[in-house]
Design a protein around this motif. Structure first.
Motif, PDB file in Angstrom:
ATOM      1  N   ALA A 174      78.739  22.723  10.032  1.00  0.00           N
ATOM      2  CA  ALA A 174      77.993  21.508  10.352  1.00  0.00           C
ATOM      3  C   ALA A 174      77.850  20.636   9.109  1.00  0.00           C
ATOM      4  CB  ALA A 174      76.620  21.857  10.896  1.00  0.00           C
ATOM      5  N   LEU A 175      78.094  19.349   9.263  1.00  0.00           N
ATOM      6  CA  LEU A 175      77.808  18.377   8.216  1.00  0.00           C
ATOM      7  C   LEU A 175      76.315  18.064   8.239  1.00  0.00           C
ATOM      8  CD1 LEU A 175      80.790  15.948   8.951  1.00  0.00           C
ATOM      9  CD2 LEU A 175      80.691  17.706   7.171  1.00  0.00           C
ATOM     10  N   GLU A 176      75.842  17.323   7.268  1.00  0.00           N
ATOM     11  CA  GLU A 176      74.444  16.897   7.273  1.00  0.00           C
ATOM     12  C   GLU A 176      74.189  16.057   8.524  1.00  0.00           C
ATOM     13  OE1 GLU A 176      70.559  16.686   6.099  1.00  0.00           O
ATOM     14  OE2 GLU A 176      72.169  17.865   5.178  1.00  0.00           O
ATOM     15  N   PRO A 177      73.194  16.418   9.344  1.00  0.00           N
ATOM     16  CA  PRO A 177      72.953  15.669  10.588  1.00  0.00           C
ATOM     17  C   PRO A 177      72.652  14.197  10.327  1.00  0.00           C
ATOM     18  CG  PRO A 177      71.791  17.764  10.636  1.00  0.00           C
ATOM     19  CD  PRO A 177      72.316  17.593   9.231  1.00  0.00           C
ATOM     20  N   GLU A 178      72.925  13.372  11.336  1.00  0.00           N
ATOM     21  CA  GLU A 178      72.676  11.932  11.237  1.00  0.00           C
ATOM     22  C   GLU A 178      71.625  11.520  12.266  1.00  0.00           C
ATOM     23  OE1 GLU A 178      72.025   8.657  10.217  1.00  0.00           O
ATOM     24  OE2 GLU A 178      73.753   9.422   9.052  1.00  0.00           O
ATOM     25  N   PRO A 179      70.469  11.017  11.815  1.00  0.00           N
ATOM     26  CA  PRO A 179      69.416  10.624  12.757  1.00  0.00           C
ATOM     27  C   PRO A 179      69.534   9.184  13.258  1.00  0.00           C
ATOM     28  CG  PRO A 179      68.591  10.487  10.522  1.00  0.00           C
ATOM     29  CD  PRO A 179      69.996  11.019  10.423  1.00  0.00           C
ATOM     30  N   ASP A 180      70.320   8.362  12.577  1.00  0.00           N
ATOM     31  CA  ASP A 180      70.378   6.929  12.873  1.00  0.00           C
ATOM     32  C   ASP A 180      71.712   6.576  13.532  1.00  0.00           C
ATOM     33  OD1 ASP A 180      70.470   4.131  12.870  1.00  0.00           O
ATOM     34  OD2 ASP A 180      69.380   3.975  10.971  1.00  0.00           O
ATOM     35  N   GLY A 181      71.659   6.200  14.802  1.00  0.00           N
ATOM     36  CA  GLY A 181      72.872   5.874  15.525  1.00  0.00           C
ATOM     37  C   GLY A 181      73.680   4.761  14.899  1.00  0.00           C
ATOM     38  N   GLY A 190      77.570  27.815  21.667  1.00  0.00           N
ATOM     39  CA  GLY A 190      78.583  28.649  21.025  1.00  0.00           C
ATOM     40  C   GLY A 190      79.820  28.793  21.888  1.00  0.00           C
ATOM     41  N   ALA A 191      79.621  28.975  23.187  1.00  0.00           N
ATOM     42  CA  ALA A 191      80.753  29.108  24.107  1.00  0.00           C
ATOM     43  C   ALA A 191      81.574  27.825  24.141  1.00  0.00           C
ATOM     44  CB  ALA A 191      80.266  29.472  25.500  1.00  0.00           C
ATOM     45  N   LYS A 192      80.882  26.672  24.168  1.00  0.00           N
ATOM     46  CA  LYS A 192      81.596  25.391  24.181  1.00  0.00           C
ATOM     47  C   LYS A 192      82.392  25.194  22.891  1.00  0.00           C
ATOM     48  CE  LYS A 192      80.357  23.664  28.171  1.00  0.00           C
ATOM     49  NZ  LYS A 192      81.381  23.482  29.242  1.00  0.00           N
ATOM     50  N   LEU A 193      81.808  25.583  21.765  1.00  0.00           N
ATOM     51  CA  LEU A 193      82.510  25.422  20.494  1.00  0.00           C
ATOM     52  C   LEU A 193      83.726  26.338  20.412  1.00  0.00           C
ATOM     53  CD1 LEU A 193      79.525  25.121  17.986  1.00  0.00           C
ATOM     54  CD2 LEU A 193      80.952  23.288  18.909  1.00  0.00           C
ATOM     55  N   ARG A 194      83.588  27.566  20.885  1.00  0.00           N
ATOM     56  CA  ARG A 194      84.739  28.471  20.871  1.00  0.00           C
ATOM     57  C   ARG A 194      85.841  27.957  21.803  1.00  0.00           C
ATOM     58  NH1 ARG A 194      80.553  32.323  20.636  1.00  0.00           N
ATOM     59  NH2 ARG A 194      80.633  32.626  22.890  1.00  0.00           N
ATOM     60  N   ALA A 250      67.856  18.345  15.275  1.00  0.00           N
ATOM     61  CA  ALA A 250      69.157  18.175  14.612  1.00  0.00           C
ATOM     62  C   ALA A 250      69.464  19.353  13.703  1.00  0.00           C
ATOM     63  CB  ALA A 250      69.165  16.871  13.826  1.00  0.00           C
ATOM     64  N   LYS A 251      68.470  19.777  12.917  1.00  0.00           N
ATOM     65  CA  LYS A 251      68.675  20.916  12.021  1.00  0.00           C
ATOM     66  C   LYS A 251      68.930  22.196  12.805  1.00  0.00           C
ATOM     67  CE  LYS A 251      68.297  19.307   7.790  1.00  0.00           C
ATOM     68  NZ  LYS A 251      69.428  19.445   6.809  1.00  0.00           N
ATOM     69  N   LEU A 252      68.228  22.348  13.926  1.00  0.00           N
ATOM     70  CA  LEU A 252      68.414  23.531  14.761  1.00  0.00           C
ATOM     71  C   LEU A 252      69.826  23.565  15.342  1.00  0.00           C
ATOM     72  CD1 LEU A 252      67.024  26.034  15.969  1.00  0.00           C
ATOM     73  CD2 LEU A 252      66.351  24.587  17.910  1.00  0.00           C
ATOM     74  N   HIS A 253      70.297  22.423  15.830  1.00  0.00           N
ATOM     75  CA  HIS A 253      71.646  22.378  16.385  1.00  0.00           C
ATOM     76  C   HIS A 253      72.693  22.620  15.294  1.00  0.00           C
ATOM     77  CE1 HIS A 253      70.279  19.797  20.071  1.00  0.00           C
ATOM     78  NE2 HIS A 253      69.864  21.041  20.117  1.00  0.00           N
ATOM     79  N   ALA A 254      72.460  22.087  14.110  1.00  0.00           N
ATOM     80  CA  ALA A 254      73.387  22.336  12.996  1.00  0.00           C
ATOM     81  C   ALA A 254      73.420  23.819  12.644  1.00  0.00           C
ATOM     82  CB  ALA A 254      72.977  21.504  11.779  1.00  0.00           C
ATOM     83  N   LYS A 255      72.263  24.460  12.708  1.00  0.00           N
ATOM     84  CA  LYS A 255      72.200  25.905  12.453  1.00  0.00           C
ATOM     85  C   LYS A 255      72.997  26.677  13.493  1.00  0.00           C
ATOM     86  CE  LYS A 255      68.856  29.690  11.915  1.00  0.00           C
ATOM     87  NZ  LYS A 255      67.404  30.052  11.937  1.00  0.00           N
ATOM     88  N   HIS A 256      72.890  26.261  14.754  1.00  0.00           N
ATOM     89  CA  HIS A 256      73.665  26.899  15.813  1.00  0.00           C
ATOM     90  C   HIS A 256      75.165  26.736  15.558  1.00  0.00           C
ATOM     91  CE1 HIS A 256      69.967  27.587  17.766  1.00  0.00           C
ATOM     92  NE2 HIS A 256      69.907  26.523  18.539  1.00  0.00           N
ATOM     93  N   VAL A 257      75.568  25.556  15.098  1.00  0.00           N
ATOM     94  CA  VAL A 257      76.977  25.306  14.800  1.00  0.00           C
ATOM     95  C   VAL A 257      77.459  26.240  13.692  1.00  0.00           C
ATOM     96  CG1 VAL A 257      78.610  23.637  13.828  1.00  0.00           C
ATOM     97  CG2 VAL A 257      76.967  22.910  15.580  1.00  0.00           C
ATOM     98  N   ASP A 258      76.682  26.336  12.615  1.00  0.00           N
ATOM     99  CA  ASP A 258      77.073  27.168  11.480  1.00  0.00           C
ATOM    100  C   ASP A 258      77.156  28.649  11.846  1.00  0.00           C
ATOM    101  OD1 ASP A 258      77.417  25.145   9.588  1.00  0.00           O
ATOM    102  OD2 ASP A 258      75.301  25.153   9.010  1.00  0.00           O
ATOM    103  N   ALA A 259      76.465  29.045  12.903  1.00  0.00           N
ATOM    104  CA  ALA A 259      76.468  30.452  13.323  1.00  0.00           C
ATOM    105  C   ALA A 259      77.746  30.837  14.062  1.00  0.00           C
ATOM    106  CB  ALA A 259      75.255  30.739  14.210  1.00  0.00           C
ATOM    107  N   LEU A 265      79.556  16.911  13.227  1.00  0.00           N
ATOM    108  CA  LEU A 265      78.456  16.013  12.897  1.00  0.00           C
ATOM    109  C   LEU A 265      77.469  15.992  14.068  1.00  0.00           C
ATOM    110  CD1 LEU A 265      77.127  13.857  11.079  1.00  0.00           C
ATOM    111  CD2 LEU A 265      78.536  12.152  12.265  1.00  0.00           C
ATOM    112  N   VAL A 266      76.232  16.418  13.809  1.00  0.00           N
ATOM    113  CA  VAL A 266      75.176  16.391  14.819  1.00  0.00           C
ATOM    114  C   VAL A 266      74.443  15.061  14.708  1.00  0.00           C
ATOM    115  CG1 VAL A 266      73.027  17.451  15.599  1.00  0.00           C
ATOM    116  CG2 VAL A 266      74.898  18.897  14.747  1.00  0.00           C
ATOM    117  N   VAL A 267      74.313  14.357  15.823  1.00  0.00           N
ATOM    118  CA  VAL A 267      73.610  13.070  15.846  1.00  0.00           C
ATOM    119  C   VAL A 267      72.390  13.201  16.753  1.00  0.00           C
ATOM    120  CG1 VAL A 267      73.762  10.616  16.374  1.00  0.00           C
ATOM    121  CG2 VAL A 267      75.784  11.836  15.505  1.00  0.00           C
ATOM    122  N   ASP A 268      71.203  13.202  16.140  1.00  0.00           N
ATOM    123  CA  ASP A 268      69.951  13.341  16.891  1.00  0.00           C
ATOM    124  C   ASP A 268      68.827  12.802  16.018  1.00  0.00           C
ATOM    125  OD1 ASP A 268      67.526  14.492  18.172  1.00  0.00           O
ATOM    126  OD2 ASP A 268      69.001  15.571  19.393  1.00  0.00           O
TER     127      ASP A 268
END
Length: 223
Positions: free
Chosen positions: A37-44, A115-119, A22-31, A13-16
């Motif tokens: 990546a789940l649908e990003p959340e903009p509201d804390g 990507g390195a952190k996720l791996r 947020a969409k860019l980070h979710a795209k990086h996750v999916d790669a 879950l990307v929170v931004d």
């Protein structure tokens, strides 16, 4: 309890509050193979409810949110968290790490760094979950993988290792050593060496299947 998807992916879950970021980070996750990546959340203010409802494995959390501080939010989340933020103050970083963040990436960052952190996170999780009871050496290996002591992991997998992981992940069923070797284009001995190391680290699962002659055959699949 986290809820990995049917394919075994770790959910994130990307929170931004910045829609584009947020969409860019979710795209990086999916790669990154093995992550969704789940649908990003903009509201804390909605993050806690999202975590409770969707049980992500990992949250990528910004510090500066208009509704609530990401650092305050961090202490309320019973889930693994990495911080992705432009907040470069030493106090913010120390607070995030003190409150349990597994990593802190300063924006803007190279997608390869995420990507390195996720791996590293995937390997950390698989090492910890590879046995019902951990010994001290396994625990320390998991910590080295996640927190940067294992440079080979931080740099990302070698090309052959990555290809073997992708072949196993892409297969709908278990693969033999010969099938992996043919898929990747390496010798049987090379495939066996990588598969044994990956199974030992908990990144893939080894299953023994007995044929007609009673001899066990090694087959490999994702955890």
């Amino acid at each position: 309890m986290s809820a990995q998807r049917a394919g075994g992916d770790f959910t994130v879950l990307v929170v931004d509050d910045d829609f584009y970021v947020a969409k860019l980070h979710a795209k990086h996750v999916d790669a990154v193979p093995g992550f969704t990546a789940l649908e990003p959340e903009p509201d804390g203010r909605r993050v806690l409810a999202r975590v409770q409802a969707e049980a992500p494995d990992l949250v990528l959390l910004d510090v500066h949110l208009p509704q609530v501080s990401g650092l305050d939010l961090l202490r309320t989340l019973d889930v693994d968290v990495m911080m992705l933020s432009a907040a470069a103050e030493a106090g913010a970083v120390r607070t995030a790490l003190r409150r349990g963040a597994l990593a802190y990436l300063l924006k803007p960052f190279d997608p390869a760094a995420l990507g390195a952190k996720l791996r590293s996170y995937a390997r950390y999780r698989r090492i910890l979950e590879s046995a019902s009871a951990l010994d001290q050496s396994t625990l320390e290996r998991a910590q080295r993988v996640m927190f940067g002591g294992d440079e080979s992991v931080s740099a990302g997998p070698a090309p052959t290792e990555a290809s073997i992981l992708e072949a196993v992940a892409a297969s709908p069923g278990e693969l033999t050593v010969v099938e992996v070797a043919e898929s990747v284009g390496v010798s049987r001995a090379t495939a066996q060496r990588y598969l044994s190391a990956l199974a030992r680290d908990g990144r893939i699962r080894l299953e023994l299947r007995y044929g007609q002659r009673g001899r066990p055959e090694h087959r490999y699949t994702m955890p």
